[in-house]
Scaffold this active site. Sequence first.
Site, short mmCIF file in Angstrom:
data_model
loop_
_atom_site.label_atom_id
_atom_site.label_comp_id
_atom_site.label_asym_id
_atom_site.label_seq_id
_atom_site.Cartn_x
_atom_site.Cartn_y
_atom_site.Cartn_z
N ASP A 115 0.86 -1.18 0.00
CA ASP A 115 0.00 0.00 0.00
C ASP A 115 0.90 1.23 0.00
O ASP A 115 1.74 1.38 0.89
CB ASP A 115 -0.89 -0.02 1.25
CG ASP A 115 -1.96 1.05 1.22
OD1 ASP A 115 -2.07 1.76 0.20
OD2 ASP A 115 -2.68 1.18 2.22
N ASP A 160 -2.77 4.52 -3.24
CA ASP A 160 -3.70 5.44 -2.58
C ASP A 160 -3.99 6.65 -3.47
O ASP A 160 -3.10 7.19 -4.13
CB ASP A 160 -3.08 5.89 -1.25
CG ASP A 160 -4.09 6.53 -0.33
OD1 ASP A 160 -5.02 5.82 0.09
OD2 ASP A 160 -3.96 7.73 -0.04
N GLU A 181 -6.95 3.34 -5.60
CA GLU A 181 -8.01 4.03 -4.87
C GLU A 181 -8.38 5.28 -5.67
O GLU A 181 -7.53 6.13 -5.92
CB GLU A 181 -7.56 4.41 -3.47
CG GLU A 181 -8.68 5.05 -2.67
CD GLU A 181 -8.19 5.70 -1.38
OE1 GLU A 181 -8.94 5.66 -0.39
OE2 GLU A 181 -7.10 6.27 -1.38
N HIS A 186 -10.00 1.27 5.72
CA HIS A 186 -9.50 2.05 6.85
C HIS A 186 -10.07 3.46 6.88
O HIS A 186 -9.84 4.19 7.84
CB HIS A 186 -7.98 2.12 6.79
CG HIS A 186 -7.46 2.82 5.57
ND1 HIS A 186 -7.50 2.24 4.32
CD2 HIS A 186 -6.93 4.04 5.40
CE1 HIS A 186 -7.01 3.09 3.43
NE2 HIS A 186 -6.65 4.19 4.06
N ASP A 187 -10.80 3.87 5.85
CA ASP A 187 -11.34 5.22 5.78
C ASP A 187 -12.83 5.30 6.02
O ASP A 187 -13.44 6.35 5.79
CB ASP A 187 -11.04 5.83 4.39
CG ASP A 187 -9.59 6.26 4.25
OD1 ASP A 187 -8.96 6.56 5.27
OD2 ASP A 187 -9.09 6.28 3.11
#
Length: 531
Positions: free
Chosen positions: A38, A146, A204, A280-281
């Site tokens: 990531d 990301d 993402e 995680h968001d």
Amino acid sequence: MGYDISDYKAIDPIYGTLEDVDHIIAELKKRNMKLMMDVVFNHTSDQHAWFLESRSSLENPKRDWYIWKKPKRDAKGTPQPPNNWCQILGDAKSAWTYDEETDEYYLSLFSSEQPDLNWENPDVRSAVHDVMLFWLERGVSGFRIDVINLISKVQTFPDAAVVVPDQEYQLGAKYFANGPRLHEYLREINQKVLSKYDTITVGEMPWVSDVNEIIKTVGSDAGELNMIFIFDLVDIDTIPGHPRFTENKFSLRDIKKIVNRWQRTMIEHDGWNSVFIENHDNPRSVSRYADDSDEFRERGAKLLALMQTTLSGTLFVYQGEELGMRNAPPSWGPEEYKDIESQNLWKKYTDRYPNDPSKLKEARRLLQTKSRDHARLPMQWSSAPNAGFCSPDARPWIRPNDDFSHVNVAAQMSTPDRSDTPLSVWQYWQRGLSARKTNKDVFVYGDFKQLDEAHENVFAYLRIGQTKEVGTWIIVLNFSGTDVSWEIPTEVKVGSWIAGTYDGHNSGKPEKATEGTMILQPWEGVLGKCS
């Protein structure tokens, strides 16, 4: 550390060393597993050597490695941001940070400590390619990248439209998400780096829902990324065009519309889906889409597991989702929330409405329902102190959820193997993933057809294999806390029901009608094979 990267080719000492990563990769390979890394390339830490050079002077060779702009001036000559964009993690703040030494602003979409890289500069792109090559040579098998669709910005940096009238700064996603050179940059990454290795990539990509734009990235011949995270489901409770801490009411029909759209789109356009409802968001899925009460938490979590394990694409299961972990309780005060986005929200409300109890109550509700902290609570390994996440004398960055004494890995892995004992959420996920792997020709690669689009409480669909041997399967999900009757379409010939979310360890197949009207219990889902 995290998305605040000060060195792309080193590991923060508090976590370990490069040699530790090498060891992990080697051990994973022994187990026929692979490691995805990531990483964020939209921005770096303000402590990264590149930025320290960039901000040192106007003449530094790395000055244009980041996005610097001269300030506007108010009537008194005071520096003002170049435009009205707000920070993504704090909409009361400007997305621009002023540097007194050089009298310019740098773009920092997420926080002042995370300056955005200038991808217009070919040296920046080459440096990013070098980072990716470094990790691929080390044995990493791919990347979760990301906010990759923020790397290209509209270079005139215009003001964002005013959609929140009482707010000084506005969301500028129209001008920084999926910008004019995004696909050029992604194709360049693929050609110069990814195509030379056997890799898997997922990007993402918030603020994009246009089919053509997405297929440009994930189509089978796109030459960009394997798949992206499409945010429609996890943004379902956010007012479109507004910051994330807003409330948009949604129904099951909205969920069905989104799932059907992207299942059909990828099949019809030869693209590929990622399947996810947690990360995680975002808050916990059982709290958001189901019912996280003690009575229905397990049933709702199993229902969501059955849905996800029978949808086409690559499935991503977030830590704790396999336990049915839920949001922190409403009793937690604002001081318990540690994430910068949560703290910025509370500060905004207390600054604006210090003497308005109704507004402060609203802020507390937003924290309890939408904070990113819920997905970042310590993993609940056992009923030991600190949920077994760390030693009893240590203090984690945020305390575990109050329910860890009974919602934890140890308890769910040891649920008695008796037919009268329901499967734990973890055991149900284990069974669902096994069935998905065994029947991948239908659940991963098969066709998709929604049934009864209008029903308020039932989500039903067919998964259709390419051969008679694979056959057609039916999934029926009751997204409500009450018994629901559902009429099986006459054209659907259910041979038998194979499994359900109410199953015990050794219980028989669900006893449901195979034609006419079937009854589903609260948060019950069933899987059947058509004849």
